[in-house]
Write an enzyme that holds these catalytic residues in place. Sequence first.
Site, PDB file in Angstrom:
ATOM      1  N   ARG A 197     108.116  17.940  52.213  1.00 47.52           N
ATOM      2  CA  ARG A 197     108.223  17.598  50.930  1.00 47.52           C
ATOM      3  C   ARG A 197     108.498  15.537  51.421  1.00 47.52           C
ATOM      4  O   ARG A 197     108.659  15.417  51.581  1.00 47.52           O
ATOM      5  CB  ARG A 197     110.172  18.412  52.025  1.00 47.52           C
ATOM      6  CG  ARG A 197     110.718  17.438  50.854  1.00 47.52           C
ATOM      7  CD  ARG A 197     112.238  17.700  50.891  1.00 47.52           C
ATOM      8  NE  ARG A 197     112.649  19.063  50.289  1.00 47.52           N
ATOM      9  CZ  ARG A 197     113.760  19.884  50.805  1.00 47.52           C
ATOM     10  NH1 ARG A 197     114.452  19.592  50.423  1.00 47.52           N
ATOM     11  NH2 ARG A 197     113.702  21.295  50.310  1.00 47.52           N
ATOM     12  N   HIS A 241     108.499  23.125  43.099  1.00 47.54           N
ATOM     13  CA  HIS A 241     109.810  23.738  44.600  1.00 47.54           C
ATOM     14  C   HIS A 241     109.031  25.201  44.638  1.00 47.54           C
ATOM     15  O   HIS A 241     110.002  25.959  45.356  1.00 47.54           O
ATOM     16  CB  HIS A 241     111.111  24.049  44.284  1.00 47.54           C
ATOM     17  CG  HIS A 241     111.582  23.595  45.855  1.00 47.54           C
ATOM     18  ND1 HIS A 241     110.883  23.979  47.174  1.00 47.54           N
ATOM     19  CD2 HIS A 241     113.164  23.488  46.367  1.00 47.54           C
ATOM     20  CE1 HIS A 241     111.740  23.598  48.382  1.00 47.54           C
ATOM     21  NE2 HIS A 241     113.186  23.603  47.898  1.00 47.54           N
ATOM     22  N   GLN A 251     110.348  27.515  47.185  1.00 47.18           N
ATOM     23  CA  GLN A 251     112.101  27.757  46.538  1.00 47.18           C
ATOM     24  C   GLN A 251     112.170  29.508  45.600  1.00 47.18           C
ATOM     25  O   GLN A 251     112.574  30.150  45.584  1.00 47.18           O
ATOM     26  CB  GLN A 251     113.279  26.836  46.066  1.00 47.18           C
ATOM     27  CG  GLN A 251     113.944  26.754  45.265  1.00 47.18           C
ATOM     28  CD  GLN A 251     115.335  27.262  46.700  1.00 47.18           C
ATOM     29  OE1 GLN A 251     115.291  26.092  47.211  1.00 47.18           O
ATOM     30  NE2 GLN A 251     116.337  28.125  46.323  1.00 47.18           N
ATOM     31  N   ASP A 291     120.438  23.819  39.179  1.00 50.10           N
ATOM     32  CA  ASP A 291     120.676  23.116  40.479  1.00 50.10           C
ATOM     33  C   ASP A 291     121.713  21.904  39.583  1.00 50.10           C
ATOM     34  O   ASP A 291     122.039  20.987  38.572  1.00 50.10           O
ATOM     35  CB  ASP A 291     118.894  22.777  40.049  1.00 50.10           C
ATOM     36  CG  ASP A 291     118.728  22.146  41.490  1.00 50.10           C
ATOM     37  OD1 ASP A 291     119.212  21.938  42.082  1.00 50.10           O
ATOM     38  OD2 ASP A 291     117.325  21.749  41.043  1.00 50.10           O
ATOM     39  N   CYS A 332     119.970  26.685  43.766  1.00 56.23           N
ATOM     40  CA  CYS A 332     118.378  26.678  44.896  1.00 56.23           C
ATOM     41  C   CYS A 332     119.583  26.013  46.012  1.00 56.23           C
ATOM     42  O   CYS A 332     119.526  26.434  47.100  1.00 56.23           O
ATOM     43  CB  CYS A 332     117.480  25.844  44.995  1.00 56.23           C
ATOM     44  SG  CYS A 332     117.887  24.350  43.786  1.00 56.23           S
ATOM     45  N   ARG A 361     115.018  32.315  51.528  1.00 54.53           N
ATOM     46  CA  ARG A 361     114.090  31.451  52.137  1.00 54.53           C
ATOM     47  C   ARG A 361     113.215  31.838  53.224  1.00 54.53           C
ATOM     48  O   ARG A 361     111.956  31.245  53.001  1.00 54.53           O
ATOM     49  CB  ARG A 361     114.780  30.266  52.432  1.00 54.53           C
ATOM     50  CG  ARG A 361     115.031  29.545  50.330  1.00 54.53           C
ATOM     51  CD  ARG A 361     114.353  29.597  49.900  1.00 54.53           C
ATOM     52  NE  ARG A 361     113.416  28.172  50.320  1.00 54.53           N
ATOM     53  CZ  ARG A 361     113.417  26.686  50.025  1.00 54.53           C
ATOM     54  NH1 ARG A 361     114.505  26.627  50.111  1.00 54.53           N
ATOM     55  NH2 ARG A 361     112.966  25.949  50.904  1.00 54.53           N
TER      56      ARG A 361
HETATM   57  N1   CP Z   1     116.976  24.509  48.387  1.00 52.15           N
HETATM   58  C1   CP Z   1     116.529  23.806  49.079  1.00 52.15           C
HETATM   59  O1   CP Z   1     115.542  23.499  49.245  1.00 52.15           O
HETATM   60  O2   CP Z   1     117.862  23.339  50.204  1.00 52.15           O
HETATM   61  P1   CP Z   1     117.510  21.800  51.361  1.00 52.15           P
HETATM   62  O3   CP Z   1     117.161  20.360  50.116  1.00 52.15           O
HETATM   63  O4   CP Z   1     118.538  22.172  51.788  1.00 52.15           O
HETATM   64  O5   CP Z   1     116.003  22.933  52.056  1.00 52.15           O
HETATM   65  N1  NVA Z   2     115.976  19.762  42.643  1.00 44.34           N
HETATM   66  C1  NVA Z   2     116.683  19.159  43.777  1.00 44.34           C
HETATM   67  C2  NVA Z   2     116.333  20.258  44.553  1.00 44.34           C
HETATM   68  C3  NVA Z   2     116.915  20.351  46.145  1.00 44.34           C
HETATM   69  C4  NVA Z   2     116.532  21.547  46.633  1.00 44.34           C
HETATM   70  C5  NVA Z   2     116.233  18.116  44.291  1.00 44.34           C
HETATM   71  O1  NVA Z   2     114.814  17.774  44.172  1.00 44.34           O
HETATM   72  O2  NVA Z   2     116.498  17.150  44.863  1.00 44.34           O
END
Ligand code: CP
Ligand code: NVA
Length: 324
Positions: A103, A130, A133, A223, A263, A291
Amino acid sequence: MFRHFVDLFDLTPQTAADLLDQAIALKRDDREGRRPAYLAGRTLGLVFEKPSLRTRVSFEAAIAQLGGQAIFLPGKDVGLGVRESVADFARVISQYVDALAIRTFAQETVDELARYATIPVINALSDAAHPCQAMADLLTVRETFGALEGLKLVFVGDGNNVARSLALACALFQVEFVLACPAAYDFPEEFKTRFHESFPNIHLNVEHDANLAVRNADVLYTDVWASMGQEHEAEERRGVFAPYQVNEALLGQARPEAIFLHCLPAHRGEEVTDQVLDCERSMVIPQAANRLHFQKALLLWLLQDRVVETTPRLVTTPKLRTQA
Ligand code: CP
Ligand code: NVA
């Protein structure tokens, strides 16, 4: 030879469908008390440069349920590109673990890791994508409606990582996708060009009127307005995105049987109201659960040449013997 999972641009419709079938089979097994240790002795590295609940825990649980183990590496300890080069890290970590999820911020970091790693690399969220997701979300939609083809999913908000991966996942499953966003928060041109190259017969719908966009929608998705790394823009974005809040009035414009997805984490009272997030049409908790099931299928696909022959491990709790 090994595969990566860094962006849905790389997936074929057939593989995408197979992954969802596998996720459904694994979920059924789990419900029936079977957790075969297909990946016994295998390890998954997790490098996170941004916070996480769902992604980190669902990956750790996924590999554990498959009989393997996760090794969590906080981004600041790894120091990608700072303590050592991405290439050196990729070559070294490949000696210790069987797969790596990352990540991070720039998609280029994920792509560079994949270029130098000799193990599968998974994108656990970048600024641009993502994919875990979006695939898990289509699993939720498929479970809800029984099939995917011909449904309409409207993403209301920023043309961000989640929106881009959803647009691609919808294209893979022939779900109509619409992005409802302020003009300045549309998908980047580079994404649109690549999308059209990959799916020449699919129109990438972008609409600036949220009420128009959600008509006939089967799925309403939103989101946060400011993603991780954009916190300094939060105030400005709150003003621009206010007309794009998913509230009861907007949900009322969709089909009566439409569901709501997010999400998570959510900023309640900003992109979505409590009334929508907590209503019976909101599927956000089963969505989060999926997930885990999708990522188990993903790990099995990526590590298929490392699957071990196994007998099902029962997960039912043994009955405690009560004292006479
Ligand atoms: N939806 C999602 O990716 O959540 P987190 O940021 O908690 O991993
Ligand atoms: N768009 C958001 C998604 C988090 C799961 C971010 O990147 O922070």
